[in-house]
Structures are given as C-alpha cells and as structure tokens.
Enzyme design. Structure first.
Site, PDB file in Angstrom:
ATOM      1  N   ASP A  27      33.755  43.359  50.429  1.00 46.84           N
ATOM      2  CA  ASP A  27      34.288  44.264  49.406  1.00 46.84           C
ATOM      3  C   ASP A  27      35.730  44.630  49.734  1.00 46.84           C
ATOM      4  O   ASP A  27      36.108  44.734  50.901  1.00 46.84           O
ATOM      5  CB  ASP A  27      33.428  45.532  49.346  1.00 46.84           C
ATOM      6  N   ASN A  29      38.541  43.069  48.112  1.00 50.74           N
ATOM      7  CA  ASN A  29      39.533  42.026  47.832  1.00 50.74           C
ATOM      8  C   ASN A  29      40.501  42.432  46.726  1.00 50.74           C
ATOM      9  O   ASN A  29      41.713  42.242  46.835  1.00 50.74           O
ATOM     10  CB  ASN A  29      38.838  40.720  47.431  1.00 50.74           C
ATOM     11  N   TRP A  32      42.839  45.210  47.858  1.00 52.96           N
ATOM     12  CA  TRP A  32      43.828  44.657  48.790  1.00 52.96           C
ATOM     13  C   TRP A  32      44.974  44.025  48.011  1.00 52.96           C
ATOM     14  O   TRP A  32      46.155  44.217  48.327  1.00 52.96           O
ATOM     15  CB  TRP A  32      43.148  43.615  49.682  1.00 52.96           C
ATOM     16  N   ARG A  40      44.247  39.953  41.380  1.00 52.46           N
ATOM     17  CA  ARG A  40      43.008  40.109  42.129  1.00 52.46           C
ATOM     18  C   ARG A  40      42.575  38.802  42.788  1.00 52.46           C
ATOM     19  O   ARG A  40      42.031  38.799  43.894  1.00 52.46           O
ATOM     20  CB  ARG A  40      41.907  40.628  41.204  1.00 52.46           C
ATOM     21  N   HIS A  44      40.907  37.598  46.603  1.00 47.75           N
ATOM     22  CA  HIS A  44      39.711  36.788  46.843  1.00 47.75           C
ATOM     23  C   HIS A  44      40.034  35.586  47.734  1.00 47.75           C
ATOM     24  O   HIS A  44      39.225  35.190  48.578  1.00 47.75           O
ATOM     25  CB  HIS A  44      39.121  36.312  45.516  1.00 47.75           C
ATOM     26  N   ASN A  75      28.740  40.378  38.612  1.00 51.42           N
ATOM     27  CA  ASN A  75      30.155  39.993  38.664  1.00 51.42           C
ATOM     28  C   ASN A  75      30.593  39.120  37.493  1.00 51.42           C
ATOM     29  O   ASN A  75      31.794  38.929  37.276  1.00 51.42           O
ATOM     30  CB  ASN A  75      30.473  39.274  39.979  1.00 51.42           C
ATOM     31  N   TRP A  76      29.631  38.592  36.714  1.00 51.54           N
ATOM     32  CA  TRP A  76      29.999  37.827  35.533  1.00 51.54           C
ATOM     33  C   TRP A  76      30.734  38.698  34.508  1.00 51.54           C
ATOM     34  O   TRP A  76      31.408  38.185  33.606  1.00 51.54           O
ATOM     35  CB  TRP A  76      28.762  37.223  34.874  1.00 51.54           C
ATOM     36  N   ARG A 203      27.437  52.406  49.782  1.00 45.51           N
ATOM     37  CA  ARG A 203      26.258  52.093  48.974  1.00 45.51           C
ATOM     38  C   ARG A 203      25.860  50.650  49.259  1.00 45.51           C
ATOM     39  O   ARG A 203      26.660  49.871  49.780  1.00 45.51           O
ATOM     40  CB  ARG A 203      26.531  52.309  47.481  1.00 45.51           C
ATOM     41  N   THR A 204      24.632  50.310  48.892  1.00 49.02           N
ATOM     42  CA  THR A 204      24.113  48.977  49.209  1.00 49.02           C
ATOM     43  C   THR A 204      24.404  47.960  48.115  1.00 49.02           C
ATOM     44  O   THR A 204      24.344  46.760  48.368  1.00 49.02           O
ATOM     45  CB  THR A 204      22.598  49.032  49.454  1.00 49.02           C
TER      46      THR A 204
END
Length: 249
Positions: A27, A29, A32, A40, A44, A75-76, A203-204
């Site tokens: 998490d 990316n 950053w 973005r 990645h 993520n789609w 969080r998970t």
C-alpha cells in the site's frame, strides 16, 4: 521457522528466527507518486521493484513463503489507465519470473479469481505455475494475489464444498476447518505468521481473512515504494518479541 542471518556492526553473524510465511499489503504506491508530482502508475512501477527486492531478501534470510496483495477484487474500480498500467506490470513481472525463477530457486504463484484476467496474462500464469511445479513443494515461494478478495475467496471455497456435497462426495457433517482450508487459494501453503501493512493505514482490507486468524500484524507509516530490507528487519524483530499463544495461556 528458518534462521534470519544478519551482520552485526563488527561483521560477526547473528542468527535470528524468521517467520515461515510473511505476507504484505502493498500500500502507498499512489501516495508516493502524488508526493512527487508523478502519475500513480509511476508509484506502482517503483512498488513492483520493491516487491522484487523484498521477495529476494526473504528467500536469502530463510523465509519460505512471501505473499503480497497486488490487486484486489475492488481495484477494477480505479481509473482505466491505472488498471492498464498494473496489468502491464504483471505481464512484465511474469515474463521475468518465467525466465529467471527456476535458476533462482523461487516458485512464483498467482492467487485469486484469475478467470477475468486478460487471456495472455492467464497464459503467463500457467507457464510460471508449470515451472513452480518443477521446483517442488520445498522451494521458496513468492505469491502475488491478483483479483483477490478474502470474502470472495471464502465464497468460492463454500461453492466448491457445496458442489462436493451435491455430488455425494462429502457429507455436511464431515465439513471441518481443514475442509475449508483445502478449498482456498492458499491450500498449498501455511497460514501467514506475520502480515505487514505499510503506508500508515490500520486495516486488513479484505486480505487473507480466513488465514490470518492467528497472524501477527505489523503496521508502519513507510509507503511501500520506500520500504527497505531494514524495514523488513524491524518488522521481524518486532514479531520475534511477541508471545504467540494461539488462544492458550
């Protein structure tokens, strides 16, 4: 557990136990990249390089299983150009894995609902699966969770078990926790001992929900592209200072 070998300042070796299975929610990316005024997808790309570095380091220090959350079922929903960039990164990594992993002795696996992935990526996954099979069950394993969601995984496991019951291969009263575990994407590996979440989120995020029942979590503010081997060392040291009772005293 394996042995974690590290050099002291005086160059004398120091052995520390390492978790058998480490998992990471990759998490940070996008943040950053944003901090640097970059798109973005640039984050990645650097995050993928971090994965290579940490996966190799895990093998070197004796971690047998290294699993990362690379692309979730949610993520789609991201912008199409970002999704396309991620798919191209997967293509690039899988090509590299097919060319080099046998020599390195690392079995690469891809976990998740792969049915909706582009056909060429599914073909690449089949190729690395075949190479991983040749390496055998004792090889160090790096797994990428792609189109993965913990709830979706459990749903699919329940459907598979229901089909076994419907076919008369299994009685409902014979369903155990082991039955469910055997129908998960991770059936070939032990549950993670340590799950690391960089980027400051706590969080998970629907990752390894069944498998993480007794995992230790380690949260850090470091964004994934900035995550170094020293950050992994710190997580392992923190893990080794915990008392894992697994529900006992």
């Amino acid at each position: 557990m394996g042995l974690f070998t590290r050099k002291k300042k005086d160059n004398a070796p120091e052995n520390r136990p390492v978790p058998r299975h480490i998992a990471v929610i990759m998490d940070g990316n996008g943040r950053w990249a944003k901090k640097r005024g970059l798109p973005r997808k640039a984050g990645h790309k650097v995050g993928a390089e971090t994965f290579r570095t940490i996966a190799t380091y895990c093998k070197d220090i004796g971690v047998q299983y290294f699993t990362v959350y690379a692309f979730s079922t949610e993520n789609w929903k991201r912008p199409q150009d970002e999704v396309d960039a991620l798919m191209n990164l997967f293509r690039s990594y899988l090509k590299e894995a097919a060319e080099t992993m046998f020599e390195r002795g690392v079995a690469v696996r891809v976990l998740g609902d792969l049915t909706v992935l582009p056909e060429d990526i599914r073909a690449q996954i089949a190729e690395v699966d075949e190479i991983a099979d040749r390496l055998g069950p004792d090889a160090a394993t790096a797994s990428l969770c792609i189109n993965y969601g913990g709830r979706d995984e459990i749903k699919n496991a329940v459907r598979a078990i229901a089909q076994q019951v419907k076919a008369g291969e299994l009685a409902p009263e014979d369903i155990t926790e082991d039955t469910i575990t055997a129908n998960l994407y991770t059936a070939h590996m032990p549950d993670p001992d340590l799950i690391i979440r960089p980027s400051g989120e706590i969080r998970t995020s629907n990752f390894l929900l069944w498998q993480s029942a007794y995992s230790e979590y380690y949260f850090t503010d470091v964004l994934w592209p900035d995550f170094k081997t020293t950050d992994l060392d710190a997580a392992i040291d923190n893990f080794n200072n915990r008392n894992r009772r697994f529900g006992g005293v």
